[in-house]
Design an enzyme around this catalytic site. Structure first.
Site, PDB file in Angstrom:
ATOM      1  N   GLU A  54       0.826  -1.213   0.000  1.00 31.82           N
ATOM      2  CA  GLU A  54       0.000   0.000   0.000  1.00 31.82           C
ATOM      3  C   GLU A  54       0.859   1.262   0.000  1.00 31.82           C
ATOM      4  O   GLU A  54       0.644   2.195   0.779  1.00 31.82           O
ATOM      5  CB  GLU A  54      -0.978  -0.012   1.187  1.00 31.82           C
ATOM      6  CG  GLU A  54      -1.959  -1.176   1.116  1.00 31.82           C
ATOM      7  CD  GLU A  54      -3.042  -1.171   2.175  1.00 31.82           C
ATOM      8  OE1 GLU A  54      -2.809  -0.618   3.258  1.00 31.82           O
ATOM      9  OE2 GLU A  54      -4.120  -1.727   1.915  1.00 31.82           O
ATOM     10  N   GLU A  74     -12.548  -2.029  12.237  1.00 30.35           N
ATOM     11  CA  GLU A  74     -12.524  -1.378  10.924  1.00 30.35           C
ATOM     12  C   GLU A  74     -13.653  -1.882  10.037  1.00 30.35           C
ATOM     13  O   GLU A  74     -14.292  -1.111   9.326  1.00 30.35           O
ATOM     14  CB  GLU A  74     -11.168  -1.628  10.244  1.00 30.35           C
ATOM     15  CG  GLU A  74     -11.126  -1.115   8.819  1.00 30.35           C
ATOM     16  CD  GLU A  74      -9.791  -1.331   8.116  1.00 30.35           C
ATOM     17  OE1 GLU A  74      -8.851  -1.862   8.743  1.00 30.35           O
ATOM     18  OE2 GLU A  74      -9.695  -0.963   6.930  1.00 30.35           O
ATOM     19  N   ASP A 121      -8.198  -9.163   4.436  1.00 24.47           N
ATOM     20  CA  ASP A 121      -7.989  -7.994   5.294  1.00 24.47           C
ATOM     21  C   ASP A 121      -9.065  -7.892   6.371  1.00 24.47           C
ATOM     22  O   ASP A 121      -9.940  -7.033   6.256  1.00 24.47           O
ATOM     23  CB  ASP A 121      -7.972  -6.723   4.421  1.00 24.47           C
ATOM     24  CG  ASP A 121      -7.525  -5.498   5.196  1.00 24.47           C
ATOM     25  OD1 ASP A 121      -7.001  -5.658   6.307  1.00 24.47           O
ATOM     26  OD2 ASP A 121      -7.714  -4.384   4.684  1.00 24.47           O
TER      27      ASP A 121
END
Ligand code: GCV
Length: 617
Positions: free
Chosen positions: A213, A314, A286
């Site tokens: 990322e 998240e 993820d």
């Protein structure tokens, strides 16, 4: 233990001896008597023993024989994704607890409060800064600040670690390269390690996100992850430090994203130094509400590895949704033998709000992480019961049982109303809060968009990861690969993770896929209403009335969101076929058009609709 997990355990025991955790020297004993005595290997383990004694006494459990405890993992580490500017990536509980602007002169009393909470559950390490790391943290001025925090955490047995930016030699001291084979670069890291240990003699080591990322890493210089990790490990070795090197990588390659960490890391097995631990997220993508285990955790027998769990929610409703995560982690440890792993990391859900986690029940996840890092054999029920009594302060037994039951089903409810049957990553772009299965962002990487994952079309739904598709199933040991590859044997809760199936595909239960999907969304929504009912029933037993109202408000938001998820996802999926909704499903409240007009991010706590409480009563 079923056949598959037994097979995996046996395989791992045979194959992964080099990766076995070193037996920890930490222990304590509770000795029965008029006053329960605590013997311990050190002042810190004595603290753990005292916390255990206190827990038992508050739960009314007598100590009738010697209790001896040793932790399963030597390293039990919180990862804070906190930035030097005080923001927290994926943090939903205010700003960072680390007040960099005040340090080193002013030391917030909250550091010690935090440390006490960690020590009570045996957490013994904290990575203070975000894995998307600013090099600033390694500058001398910041290291002095870090040393002040380390001084506060030390008496509680918590070692401080830092996330290191691989390009720090270039960014801090203008070196022309960060190539790990370059002599000057190696010397830079050696000198940096010496400087750190002069300030913090018990510094734990580095956590590194490299070539992921946008973060720099050894691959930028044509070197491997192992070369990068070993360079840092050698700088830390003489001081006793470790490197936790993350395997969260996915390049914009052709391969299915779920396969990429394995493709990049598995060939490096055996090449990492002994003070490197490869840190692997629990699942291959993820931190989705449900993922299969990461195949990489089963495929590096010559390397020390550690799972990374996400405590911050998240992908599970941030700090608005009650999702007790111990059942998810219990499910994980039923498939990954803890004795094959060296350590455990959890991405923290902590911020500077008064109760540290915003949602009062999110503290239960911090608590559960610590308890499982100490003893992954504990059940979710045991952990929930402890937490409800000792942290929530409920003493009434009937109410405790109701709250525990509510907690135990809460994660599955989130899976049901967000992404049942193996669906994943159908969140709104960026903030990962609400549903956006239709999302299209021109120019965005395909593997950041929901359609890449759900693949809904007129022929069906789901990602074909069987041998006829991406064959991600083939990365698992044979028996598991076979199980996942065939839709008739694939566990139903992972069906659409591994298969693209027709809407009217007939499940072993006799139900068709569409009906089953609808029922999961409905069950998830109904569970949130049930939680509201339970919470109202136990009001009398919750000692902190402000906390009670806060939870009630959040539960209303959660019920509203569950309805939103259900209407949005089912509304969208039904555009691909002509099948009716099953009769026992409550009708959609909102049209798909309405759902597609909701714009996020939510910047403040939204007022829940009062009708939700009417629906409950
Ligand atoms: C810290 C996901 C999150 C990012 C996070 C990343 C990681 O992509 O959305 O916020 O970055 O995982 O784990 O490195």
């Amino acid at each position: 233990m079923n056949k598959v997990t037994a097979f995996i355990s046996a395989l791992m025991l045979l194959g992964s001896l080099p990766a076995m955790a070193k037996k920890t020297s930490e222990w304590y004993r509770l000795i029965p008597g008029d006053t329960v005595a605590v013997e311990a290997s050190s002042p810190v383990t004595r603290l753990y023993g005292l916390a255990h004694r206190d827990r038992l006494s508050r739960m009314g459990v007598p100590v009738t024989q010697i209790i001896e405890e040793r932790p399963r993992f030597a390293h039990r580490i919180l990862n804070h994704w906190d930035n030097p500017d005080g923001t927290v990536e994926r943090g939903y509980a205010g700003k960072s607890i680390w007040r960099w602007d005040e340090l080193p002169e002013t030391v917030s009393p909250r550091y010690a409060d935090y440390a006490r909470m960690c020590a009570a559950v045996g957490i013994n390490g904290a990575v203070l800064n975000n894995v998307n790391a600013s090099s600033t943290i390694l500058s001398h001025d910041y290291l002095v600040k870090v040393a002040r925090i380390a001084d506060v955490l030390r008496p509680y047995g918590i070692r401080v670690y830092l996330s290191a930016n691989f390009a720090a030699p270039m960014q801090l001291d203008s070196l022309p390269t960060a190539d790990p084979t370059d002599r000057n670069v190696r010397q830079w890291w050696n000198r940096k390690a010496d400087e750190i240990y002069r300030l913090i003699p018990d510094f734990g080591g580095f956590l590194v996100k490299a070539n992921s990322e946008g973060q720099p890493g050894p691959c930028d210089f044509g070197r491997t992850h192992a070369q990068g990790a070993n360079m840092l490990a050698r700088a830390l070795k003489k001081h006793g430090g470790i490197v936790m090197w993350r395997a969260f990588v996915y390049s914009p390659a052709d391969a299915d994203r779920a396969k990429q960490a394995y493709i990049e890391f598995q060939p490096l097995d055996g090449q990492f130094d002994s003070n490197v631990i490869v840190q692997i997220k629990n699942g291959p993508i993820d931190f989705q509400p449900r993922e299969p285990i990461s195949p990489l955790l089963l495929a590096m027998p010559g390397t020390r590895t550690m799972p990374e769990l996400q405590i911050t929610q998240e992908y599970l409703g941030h700090s608005n949704h009650l999702a007790f995560l111990a059942p998810m982690w219990e499910e994980f440890f039923s498939q990954v033998d803890p004795s094959t792993q060296t350590a455990l990391a959890g991405v923290a859900n902590i911020g500077d709000v008064p109760n540290f986690t915003a949602h009062p029940f999110a503290r239960a996840n911090w608590y559960a992480f610590g308890r499982l890092a100490w003893n992954p054999g504990l059940t979710s029920g045991e952990i929930a019961r402890e937490w409800v009594t000792t942290d929530l302060g409920v003493t009434d037994l009937a109410a405790t049982e109701k709250i525990v039951r509510m907690m135990l089903g809460s994660r599955e409810a989130v899976v049901d109303y967000m992404m049942p049957m193996g669906l994943h990553h159908i969140f709104a772009f960026g903030h990962h809060y609400g549903p956006e299965p239709w999302c299209d962002v021109p120019g965005a990487r395909p593997d950041w968009l929901p359609k890449y994952y759900h693949r809904a079309d007129s022929t069906g739904i789901g990602f074909d990861r069987s041998p006829t598709g991406s064959d991600a199933a083939g990365q698992y040991p044979d028996s598991l690969a076979r199980l996942y590859s065939d839709p008739r044997t694939c566990p139903e809760n992972l069906l659409l993770w591994f298969h693209h199936l027709p809407w009217d595909y007939r499940l072993p239960s006799g139900e068709i896929l569409w009906d089953s999907l609808c029922r999961h969304y409905e069950a998830g929504y109904q569970y949130t209403l049930g939680m509201l009912r339970t919470w109202e029933e136990v009001e009398y037993a919750v000692p902190d009335k402000e906390l009670y109202s806060d939870v009630l408000r959040r539960l209303m938001t959660q019920a509203r969101d569950a309805q939103w998820w259900k209407d949005a996802c089912l509304g969208y999926f039904s555009t691909f076929h002509k099948l009716p909704y099953p009769e026992d499903i409550t009708p959609s409240v909102h049209s798909l058009d309405e759902m597609m007009r909701i714009h996020l991010p939510i910047t403040n706590f939204e007022c829940p609709t009062p009708q939700i409480l009417d629906a409950v009563r």
